[in-house]
Scaffold this active site. Structure first.
Site, PDB file in Angstrom:
ATOM      1  N   LEU A  18       4.792  57.945  30.869  1.00 20.63           N
ATOM      2  CA  LEU A  18       4.071  57.970  29.598  1.00 20.63           C
ATOM      3  C   LEU A  18       5.035  58.213  28.444  1.00 20.63           C
ATOM      4  O   LEU A  18       4.911  57.613  27.377  1.00 20.63           O
ATOM      5  CB  LEU A  18       2.982  59.050  29.631  1.00 20.63           C
ATOM      6  CG  LEU A  18       2.096  59.120  28.394  1.00 20.63           C
ATOM      7  CD1 LEU A  18       1.374  57.804  28.154  1.00 20.63           C
ATOM      8  CD2 LEU A  18       1.073  60.254  28.510  1.00 20.63           C
ATOM      9  N   LYS A 134       0.815  76.659  19.855  1.00 21.52           N
ATOM     10  CA  LYS A 134       0.800  76.845  21.310  1.00 21.52           C
ATOM     11  C   LYS A 134      -0.625  76.929  21.840  1.00 21.52           C
ATOM     12  O   LYS A 134      -1.480  77.581  21.261  1.00 21.52           O
ATOM     13  CB  LYS A 134       1.565  78.110  21.682  1.00 21.52           C
ATOM     14  CG  LYS A 134       3.056  77.920  21.624  1.00 21.52           C
ATOM     15  CD  LYS A 134       3.778  79.225  21.654  1.00 21.52           C
ATOM     16  CE  LYS A 134       3.843  79.766  23.042  1.00 21.52           C
ATOM     17  NZ  LYS A 134       4.749  79.009  23.912  1.00 21.52           N
ATOM     18  N   ILE A 453      22.942  80.892  12.579  1.00 22.37           N
ATOM     19  CA  ILE A 453      22.192  81.400  13.732  1.00 22.37           C
ATOM     20  C   ILE A 453      22.891  81.090  15.057  1.00 22.37           C
ATOM     21  O   ILE A 453      22.521  81.612  16.102  1.00 22.37           O
ATOM     22  CB  ILE A 453      20.737  80.871  13.700  1.00 22.37           C
ATOM     23  CG1 ILE A 453      20.104  81.169  12.345  1.00 22.37           C
ATOM     24  CG2 ILE A 453      19.887  81.467  14.802  1.00 22.37           C
ATOM     25  CD1 ILE A 453      20.152  82.640  11.926  1.00 22.37           C
ATOM     26  N   SER A 455      24.155  77.707  16.589  1.00 29.55           N
ATOM     27  CA  SER A 455      24.572  76.346  16.921  1.00 29.55           C
ATOM     28  C   SER A 455      24.907  75.559  15.662  1.00 29.55           C
ATOM     29  O   SER A 455      24.323  75.768  14.602  1.00 29.55           O
ATOM     30  CB  SER A 455      23.480  75.636  17.712  1.00 29.55           C
ATOM     31  OG  SER A 455      22.278  75.618  16.994  1.00 29.55           O
ATOM     32  N   ASP A 621      19.583  86.437  21.092  1.00 29.86           N
ATOM     33  CA  ASP A 621      18.422  85.698  20.576  1.00 29.86           C
ATOM     34  C   ASP A 621      17.163  86.034  21.361  1.00 29.86           C
ATOM     35  O   ASP A 621      17.153  85.989  22.581  1.00 29.86           O
ATOM     36  CB  ASP A 621      18.662  84.184  20.713  1.00 29.86           C
ATOM     37  CG  ASP A 621      19.719  83.676  19.743  1.00 29.86           C
ATOM     38  OD1 ASP A 621      19.794  84.216  18.628  1.00 29.86           O
ATOM     39  OD2 ASP A 621      20.451  82.740  20.114  1.00 29.86           O
ATOM     40  N   CYS A 665      12.210  83.219  15.838  1.00 24.96           N
ATOM     41  CA  CYS A 665      11.645  82.101  15.084  1.00 24.96           C
ATOM     42  C   CYS A 665      10.404  81.596  15.809  1.00 24.96           C
ATOM     43  O   CYS A 665       9.989  82.187  16.796  1.00 24.96           O
ATOM     44  CB  CYS A 665      12.679  80.988  14.951  1.00 24.96           C
ATOM     45  SG  CYS A 665      13.360  80.444  16.511  1.00 24.96           S
ATOM     46  N   GLU A 687      12.997  83.591  11.017  1.00 24.37           N
ATOM     47  CA  GLU A 687      12.483  82.404  10.334  1.00 24.37           C
ATOM     48  C   GLU A 687      11.465  82.802   9.272  1.00 24.37           C
ATOM     49  O   GLU A 687      10.515  83.508   9.554  1.00 24.37           O
ATOM     50  CB  GLU A 687      11.809  81.481  11.356  1.00 24.37           C
ATOM     51  CG  GLU A 687      11.107  80.303  10.732  1.00 24.37           C
ATOM     52  CD  GLU A 687      10.411  79.424  11.763  1.00 24.37           C
ATOM     53  OE1 GLU A 687      10.958  79.237  12.866  1.00 24.37           O
ATOM     54  OE2 GLU A 687       9.323  78.936  11.462  1.00 24.37           O
ATOM     55  N   HIS A 716      14.285  72.823  10.036  1.00 21.31           N
ATOM     56  CA  HIS A 716      13.423  71.817  10.659  1.00 21.31           C
ATOM     57  C   HIS A 716      13.260  70.598   9.775  1.00 21.31           C
ATOM     58  O   HIS A 716      12.657  69.617  10.166  1.00 21.31           O
ATOM     59  CB  HIS A 716      12.057  72.434  10.980  1.00 21.31           C
ATOM     60  CG  HIS A 716      12.173  73.604  11.912  1.00 21.31           C
ATOM     61  ND1 HIS A 716      12.325  74.892  11.452  1.00 21.31           N
ATOM     62  CD2 HIS A 716      12.221  73.662  13.255  1.00 21.31           C
ATOM     63  CE1 HIS A 716      12.441  75.705  12.495  1.00 21.31           C
ATOM     64  NE2 HIS A 716      12.378  74.981  13.593  1.00 21.31           N
TER      65      HIS A 716
HETATM   66  N1  GLN Z   1      21.471  80.617  18.853  1.00 20.27           N
HETATM   67  C1  GLN Z   1      20.506  79.561  19.012  1.00 20.27           C
HETATM   68  C2  GLN Z   1      20.918  78.387  18.154  1.00 20.27           C
HETATM   69  O1  GLN Z   1      21.493  78.595  17.130  1.00 20.27           O
HETATM   70  C3  GLN Z   1      19.125  80.023  18.633  1.00 20.27           C
HETATM   71  C4  GLN Z   1      18.104  78.959  18.885  1.00 20.27           C
HETATM   72  C5  GLN Z   1      16.681  79.398  18.665  1.00 20.27           C
HETATM   73  O2  GLN Z   1      16.404  80.366  18.013  1.00 20.27           O
HETATM   74  N2  GLN Z   1      15.761  78.714  19.205  1.00 20.27           N
HETATM   75  O3  GLN Z   1      20.622  77.244  18.468  1.00 20.27           O
HETATM   76 ZN    ZN Z   2      15.553  80.068  15.956  1.00 20.03          ZN
END
Ligand code: GLN
Ligand code: ZN
Length: 784
Positions: A18, A134, A453, A455, A621, A665, A687, A716
């Site tokens: 799908l 969710k 944060i 990445s 995290d 977040c 966030e 985002h």
């Molecule tokens: N340390 C992770 C990143 O920066 C945190 C990701 C997240 O909060 N989902 O991607």
């Molecule tokens: Zn995050």
């Protein structure tokens, strides 16, 4: 009489057919007809599996191209007016527009472009997608219906009726599943302040009534009405709504099976047992303790469906235990149905022959197909006696016994360590106030320090290198060199931008849970254990099957290398115990709190090793901490106790001058701020930018005691926020949080973004921090 059925079945397909079909269509490479054909074929296969497993019904109405709640929005004709659909648009096209948003300038009749959630689509004719949230406490996300005073309903039942006809033509006996009216309204959101969606019940009920009549005319005998909100704390007027609604369905011709799941009925138990419906399904896994009372209360001529097979987890069932519960129930009921606790949507299609699992581990697991087999075995044992399935029962017993006795599951050292854990293992050596002074002396950061944060953009090249390494095409040396050069670039960029606390960029990580799970003992990974997350998106949760321990350091080499490149503090980056737990399929043979504690100890060792390697700032995290909250308020406290303790255990092995960050977040946190404070991280980055600092209202009421970085850059969205945008958000933050405790950072990791926008946004962010420093000078000892 004994019958078997399922509440719902995975729809994505064994090979994610799908997903492929949807994405082909969205790319404009195939037609709606091709998509419909794929859907029809999947339904045919899935019904056949149900039929071949001896179920008394196949379930119809659980299939969805995108989401079952979206199907109901279409079926009841309550698309938000803002989409301005025309009558000639096919339902799927309208559905995808609501699910994915409509880009500005795009006509809604074309496959819509992907609109980032929270993106700038409302402008110039575009429409943002419906909000996604969710589905109870699962990792499935549904599209949120929008309700207001002027919402009207108009039944559009053609699609459902044609699926019923399809099943009948294939020779099946369909049982149709619908989301019940109370749950449908509850799961929506009011777009008008102060509007109670329950006020729409009377407008909605006629649509249900007509639908039930049409299903009756189509030859449907049973309709399963899903009302999972019966497992929530409901206001009294909503409970009265149940009585009101179900009384109106009494003469609709079909028999209604009211289905509750995910949570015990508790104060709604009497109500559920008294409603004028033909049958009741309860979750006999999560509400096992309520089975006896339901047996007592539910009038004897009513059907009782016991969801005895765990629909939320992947362990093979204890069939003897199930039989011991079902046999006496069968004596008390004329019509007993046996099922999984909830829809099988939340487990992978099949695990018994997964290519990535060894035979022993695979023999402990059950995906949706294996759960169908379990239902079959139970039915045979109950109707014909154990001897009829002697071989199957023995085989299941052996697998269960092997799992219970396996040295892979129990690790004595882990148990001993927990036994010997000192009572203060979850406390830092000094209180935050003292730690703050020492950390300031060591780190020498400016006011409003800037950081990210973790990445940085995961480019195609990075992913290709990681994949080549996994396939064995790139050797360890070459891979290491490749990642190191990536780290070096990311460090140089951050230095040039003038960020204060740097990160190494996480290039070596595919996923924040998988990366750690793969290095910890106790976790296993499947090749094909996909579960739908939303739309065409699937996740492959790890299988947490055994005691967790850390055979070797997991991140120390990369982080040490990164720190060696720069004089600025390099932040070590870890995933926290609660998030590792929450995003996995977790063993069911010990309390989740115990498993969380084991993970916490493994992470604690990593934290201490990072400190030893000279790392002064370490982030753990925990984006998923709120997701673990039980559905009933009364159970929140116990969960938060062990969850926050697990975090503190992970974080508390270090000296006072080592600064612990956490990051959260994906949810609103206002209702658990005291618990977040109880985690006692020195700094939390969180966030906020999407809700324009709504979160900070919470901080107005609750004085968060430690340092905090409210995200000022919504990652985002591809939009690059201006210096002014970010400075304005920081001003809002500074109104409720003392300026000397504020950090400046994006609201999540940057891995999904592209370099040009990241570069531009971070440049603006650093400039915003500089302006703040020029305007506001917090006078605090130890601050440079
Ligand atoms: N340390 C992770 C990143 O920066 C945190 C990701 C997240 O909060 N989902 O991607
Ligand atoms: Zn995050």
């Amino acid at each position: 009489m004994i019958r078997t059925h399922v509440l719902g079945f995975p729809r994505i397909g064994q090979q994610r057919e799908l997903k492929a079909a949807l994405e082909r269509y969205w790319r404009g490479e195939s037609t709606l007809e091709a998509l419909e054909t794929c859907g029809r074929e999947l339904r045919r296969q899935h019904w056949k599996l149900q039929h071949d497993s001896g179920l008394d019904f196949v379930t119809v109405g659980d299939f969805a191209f995108y989401d079952q709640v979206l199907n109901h929005i279409l079926m009841f004709g309550c698309e938000p007016a803002r989409f301005a659909f025309t009558a000639s648009q096919p339902d799927l096209v309208r559905g995808f527009a609501m699910a994915r948003g409509v880009a500005a300038g795009a006509a809604a009749c074309c496959p819509p472009h992907r609109v980032d959630h929270g993106g700038a689509a409302g402008a110039a004719g575009g429409q943002p997608a419906l909000e996604m949230t969710k589905w109870f406490d699962t990792n499935y996300h549904y599209l949120v219906p929008e309700f207001a005073r002027d919402t009207r309903f108009r039944l559009e039942s053609a699609r459902l009726l044609s699926e019923v006809a399809e099943a009948v033509a294939l020779g099946h006996t369909p049982k149709v599943v619908l989301i019940g009216p109370l749950s449908f309204l509850w799961l929506g959101k009011s777009t008008e302040a102060g509007f109670d969606r329950l006020a729409l019940l009377d407008a909605l009920l006629p649509a249900y009534q007509v639908l039930l009549n049409r299903l009756h005319e189509a030859g449907v005998r049973w309709v399963q009405m899903d009302e999972p909100v019966l497992g929530l704390d409901l206001p009294d007027n909503w409970r009265r709504g149940f009585e009101h609604a179900y009384r109106q369905f009494e003469h609709c011709g079909v028999s209604i099976l009211l289905a509750s799941y995910f949570s015990p009925l508790e104060d709604n138990l009497k109500l559920a047992c008294a409603l004028p419906v033909s049958g009741l399904h309860i979750d006999a896994v999560r509400a096992a303790h309520e089975v006896a009372e339901v047996l007592d209360r539910l009038p004897p001529h009513r059907t009782l469906s016991l969801g005895i097979i765990d629909g939320r987890n992947i362990w093979r069932a204890d069939l003897d235990r199930a039989l011991a519960l079902l046999r006496p129930a069968l004596q008390q009921r004329q019509d007993l149905w046996v099922s999984a606790s909830c829809s099988l949507l939340h487990v992978p299609m099949s695990l018994s022959a997964d290519a990535a699992l060894d035979a022993e581990l695979a023999s402990w697991l059950a995906g949706a197909r294996e759960k169908l087999t379990e239902l079959h075995i139970l039915k045979c044992a109950l109707s014909e006696g154990d001897d009829a399935v002697r071989f199957e029962l023995d085989e299941a017993r052996q697998a269960l016994a092997a799992r219970a006795a396996s040295p892979r599951v129990r690790n004595r050292e882990v148990a001993a360590r927990i036994e010997a854990l000192p009572a203060d293992a979850d406390e830092r050596r000094s209180a935050f106030f003292h730690r703050q002074i020492r950390q300031r002396a060591r780190l020498n950061l400016p006011a409003f320090p800037t950081t990210t944060i973790g990445s940085f953009p995961q480019t195609r090249e990075i992913r290709a290198a990681r994949a080549a390494y996994k396939r064995g095409e790139l050797d360890a040396e070459a891979y290491r060199a490749r990642m190191r050069s990536e780290i070096e670039q990311v460090v140089r960029v951050q230095e040039r931008l003038g960020l204060d606390v740097l990160v190494h960029g996480e290039a070596e990580r595919n996923d924040m849970v998988e990366y750690f799970g793969e290095q910890l003992s106790g976790f296993a990974f499947t090749a094909n254990g996909w579960v739908q997350s939303y739309g065409s998106r699937c996740v492959k949760p790890p299988v947490l099957f055994g005691d967790v321990s850390r055979p070797a350091p997991m991140t120390v080499d990369w982080t040490r290398y990164a720190q060696g490149l720069t004089d600025r503090p390099m932040k070590g980056m870890l995933t926290g115990p609660v998030t590792l737990l929450q995003w996995s399929f977790v063993r069911d043979d010990q309390p989740r709190s115990t498993t969380a504690l084991q993970i916490a100890l493994a992470i604690r060792d990593e934290v201490v090793d990072l400190e030893r390697a000279g790392i002064a700032v370490i982030q753990i995290d925990e984006p998923a901490i709120r997701e673990g909250l039980p559905l009933r308020h009364a159970a929140w406290h116990a969960y938060l106790q062990w969850a926050t303790r697990a975090f503190r255990i992970a974080a508390s092995g270090v000296r006072d001058d080592t600064q612990i960050h956490t990051h959260m977040c994906y949810s609103e946190f206002n209702d658990i701020l005291p618990d977040i404070a109880a985690m006692d991280a020195d700094v939390i980055t969180i966030e906020t930018s999407r809700s324009d600092m709504e979160l900070l209202q919470g901080f107005g009421h609750f004085a968060y005691p430690n340092e905090i970085g409210p995200g000022v850059y919504d990652i985002h969205s591809p939009r690059v926020p201006s210096v002014d945008d970010m400075a304005r958000l920081m001003d809002k933050a500074a109104a409720v949080i003392p300026a000397d405790r504020l950090w400046v950072n994006p609201d999540c990791g940057l891995k999904t973004r592209g370099w040009p926008e990241v570069h531009a946004a971070l440049e603006n962010m650093v400039e915003a921090a500089r302006r703040l420093r020029a305007r506001i000078r917090p006078h605090v000892a130890g601050m440079a």
